[in-house]
Scaffold this active site. Structure first.
Site, PDB file in Angstrom:
ATOM      1  N   THR A 287       0.819  -1.218   0.000  1.00 40.89           N
ATOM      2  CA  THR A 287       0.000   0.000   0.000  1.00 40.89           C
ATOM      3  C   THR A 287       0.854   1.270   0.000  1.00 40.89           C
ATOM      4  O   THR A 287       0.316   2.378  -0.065  1.00 40.89           O
ATOM      5  CB  THR A 287      -0.913   0.020   1.246  1.00 40.89           C
ATOM      6  OG1 THR A 287      -0.082  -0.211   2.396  1.00 40.89           O
ATOM      7  CG2 THR A 287      -1.976  -1.053   1.175  1.00 40.89           C
ATOM      8  N   GLY A 288       2.164   1.117   0.108  1.00 38.13           N
ATOM      9  CA  GLY A 288       3.043   2.290   0.168  1.00 38.13           C
ATOM     10  C   GLY A 288       3.347   2.855  -1.209  1.00 38.13           C
ATOM     11  O   GLY A 288       2.940   2.286  -2.243  1.00 38.13           O
TER      12      GLY A 288
ATOM     13  N   ARG B 286      21.824  -3.950   2.960  1.00 38.74           N
ATOM     14  CA  ARG B 286      22.611  -3.521   1.792  1.00 38.74           C
ATOM     15  C   ARG B 286      24.126  -3.673   1.964  1.00 38.74           C
ATOM     16  O   ARG B 286      24.816  -4.000   1.011  1.00 38.74           O
ATOM     17  CB  ARG B 286      22.319  -2.050   1.464  1.00 38.74           C
ATOM     18  CG  ARG B 286      20.975  -1.843   0.835  1.00 38.74           C
ATOM     19  CD  ARG B 286      20.783  -0.374   0.555  1.00 38.74           C
ATOM     20  NE  ARG B 286      19.406  -0.105   0.169  1.00 38.74           N
ATOM     21  CZ  ARG B 286      18.772   1.016   0.453  1.00 38.74           C
ATOM     22  NH1 ARG B 286      19.387   1.998   1.117  1.00 38.74           N
ATOM     23  NH2 ARG B 286      17.533   1.182   0.072  1.00 38.74           N
TER      24      ARG B 286
ATOM     25  N   CYS C 273      17.691   4.967  -3.570  1.00 34.14           N
ATOM     26  CA  CYS C 273      17.239   5.607  -4.815  1.00 34.14           C
ATOM     27  C   CYS C 273      18.281   6.558  -5.414  1.00 34.14           C
ATOM     28  O   CYS C 273      18.518   6.555  -6.624  1.00 34.14           O
ATOM     29  CB  CYS C 273      15.930   6.349  -4.566  1.00 34.14           C
ATOM     30  SG  CYS C 273      15.931   7.295  -3.040  1.00 34.14           S
TER      31      CYS C 273
ATOM     32  N   GLN D 101      16.218  15.912  -3.919  1.00 27.89           N
ATOM     33  CA  GLN D 101      15.390  14.714  -3.822  1.00 27.89           C
ATOM     34  C   GLN D 101      13.929  15.029  -3.495  1.00 27.89           C
ATOM     35  O   GLN D 101      13.631  15.828  -2.606  1.00 27.89           O
ATOM     36  CB  GLN D 101      15.978  13.767  -2.764  1.00 27.89           C
ATOM     37  CG  GLN D 101      17.366  13.268  -3.157  1.00 27.89           C
ATOM     38  CD  GLN D 101      17.978  12.295  -2.173  1.00 27.89           C
ATOM     39  OE1 GLN D 101      19.151  12.444  -1.830  1.00 27.89           O
ATOM     40  NE2 GLN D 101      17.235  11.308  -1.718  1.00 27.89           N
TER      41      GLN D 101
ATOM     42  N   LYS E 279      25.187   6.445   2.511  1.00 29.86           N
ATOM     43  CA  LYS E 279      24.679   5.357   1.643  1.00 29.86           C
ATOM     44  C   LYS E 279      25.246   5.548   0.238  1.00 29.86           C
ATOM     45  O   LYS E 279      25.666   4.596  -0.412  1.00 29.86           O
ATOM     46  CB  LYS E 279      23.145   5.394   1.560  1.00 29.86           C
ATOM     47  CG  LYS E 279      22.435   4.840   2.782  1.00 29.86           C
ATOM     48  CD  LYS E 279      20.927   5.035   2.616  1.00 29.86           C
ATOM     49  CE  LYS E 279      20.218   4.883   3.949  1.00 29.86           C
ATOM     50  NZ  LYS E 279      18.796   5.307   3.881  1.00 29.86           N
TER      51      LYS E 279
ATOM     52  N   HIS F 298      14.063  12.356  -8.471  1.00 30.16           N
ATOM     53  CA  HIS F 298      15.234  12.969  -7.846  1.00 30.16           C
ATOM     54  C   HIS F 298      16.133  13.539  -8.962  1.00 30.16           C
ATOM     55  O   HIS F 298      16.306  12.897 -10.012  1.00 30.16           O
ATOM     56  CB  HIS F 298      16.065  11.945  -7.074  1.00 30.16           C
ATOM     57  CG  HIS F 298      15.394  11.372  -5.861  1.00 30.16           C
ATOM     58  ND1 HIS F 298      14.261  11.891  -5.296  1.00 30.16           N
ATOM     59  CD2 HIS F 298      15.762  10.322  -5.076  1.00 30.16           C
ATOM     60  CE1 HIS F 298      13.933  11.170  -4.225  1.00 30.16           C
ATOM     61  NE2 HIS F 298      14.823  10.217  -4.074  1.00 30.16           N
TER      62      HIS F 298
END
Ligand code: A2P
Length: 337
Positions: free
Chosen positions: A16-17, A104, A133, A160, A217, A246
């Protein structure tokens, strides 16, 4: 190896996101061979109906038995959900493609962008991590440059969009914009400051070294994906009042001298990239044009006038698609290929 089948049982966790919904539509768009699609979210959304490939699927609550009989699980419900449930999915025999930051940087977990390091993909049950992303769109653009000229250092500033924060980020920008224009009091719940008509040089939490987690990240994931600890990345990540896509400004220093004409051709021929670079016609990549598209758009390609072996350019991509859901589905396609 995952057992080769004509069609696979697939589950989307966090369906649902903002990213989960995009995963569901991309599975249909790309005609992923789905036998049965299960949609999972929290108890808040159980019973809600989402459409997949012209039919309605009822969302169920994520729980212990959610992965029985499932071949492929796409996770996008945050790191704590992934930490708790991804190992259970693997135990039940799934390949998990995880969009969160939970795994990750773990040594034995592949971190994959199909245009860059498809060889790293895992074909047996286990977890494959989907990068952040802002990392994904950057490394797609860097790959042909690194292969041809060897990259030494990247200086990157990001712009972003709020959909990177999920549905709640989208709702906060919409509400604040309305309130600002109607001269009402502005409330901020998702971001530490007003995001409407503002820029926040703050994404994720600050670390002791003065950088944010989002910035680190970009450093660590880029080195892992290129399997090169010497590739230096100097990032500043900024949240801007844009709903989707972005944008990134990059300065890339290489070992070998760059021929700008050759570089433009190289980028235009590379998988996943669309060069939009006619400044004389006011044409360059824009967030509103990248939204809903699959390619990473690159433009404003020009030599750095202050350095003999460096180039500047602008990179834009839909953060919900290539930055998250599309990359995850492409990984799943590699798994079954
Ligand atoms: P829900 O809609 O039921 O809260 P976004 O990043 O756009 O906010 O979406 C987050 C997604 O992760 C949503 O689908 C949300 O479901 C789901 N989610 C959040 N927490 C949980 C949880 N504890 N268990 C299962 N799904 C969760």
């Amino acid at each position: 190896m995952i057992i080769k089948k004509k069609k696979y049982n697939v589950v989307v966790v966090g369906a649902t996101g903002a990213v989960g919904r995009t995963m569901v539509s991309i599975l249909a768009e790309r005609k992923f061979p789905v036998e049965k699609l299960s949609l999972l979210a929290s108890s808040r959304s159980a019973g809600q109906k989402l459409s997949f490939d012209g039919r309605e699927v009822t969302v169920a609550e994520l729980g212990e038995g959610s992965f029985d009989g499932i071949d492929i699980a796409l996770f996008s419900a945050g790191a704590s959900v992934s930490r708790q449930y991804a190992p259970k999915a693997v135990q039940a025999g799934c390949v998990v493609v995880d969009n969160s930051s939970a795994f990750r940087m773990e040594k034995d977990i592949p971190l994959v962008v199909p245009e860059v390091n498809p060889h790293a993909v895992r074909k047996a049950p286990g977890i494959i991590a989907n990068p952040n992303c802002s990392t994904i769109q950057m490394v797609v653009a860097l790959k042909p440059i690194h292969d041809r000229y060897r990259i030494k250092r990247v200086i990157v500033s990001t712009y972003q969009s709020v959909s990177g924060t999920g549905q709640k980020g989208i709702a906060e920008l919409a509400q604040q914009s309305q309130d600002f224009l109607s001269k009402k009091t502005i409330k901020n719940e998702v971001y530490p400051h007003q995001i409407a008509f503002n820029c926040l040089p703050h994404i994720d939490t600050f670390l002791d070294n003065g950088y944010t987690k989002e910035e680190m990240k970009m450093v660590n994931e880029t080195q892992k994906i290129f399997e090169d600890d010497t590739l230096a990345v100097s990032p500043t990540t900024v949240r801007v009042p844009v709903f989707y896509s972005h944008s990134e400004s990059l300065n890339v220093e290489t070992e070998n001298p760059i021929n700008i004409g050759e570089l433009k051709k190289l980028l235009a021929q590379s998988p996943g990239i669309c060069v939009v670079d006619s400044p004389e016609n006011d044409e360059y990549p824009l967030a509103i044009h990248a939204a809903g598209r699959d390619e990473v758009m690159v433009g404003r390609i020009r030599l750095d006038l202050t350095h003999p072996k460096a180039v500047n350019f602008w990179v834009v991509a839909d953060n919900l698609r290539k930055g998250a859901a599309l990359n995850a589905v492409q990984i799943a396609e590699l798994v079954i290929s």
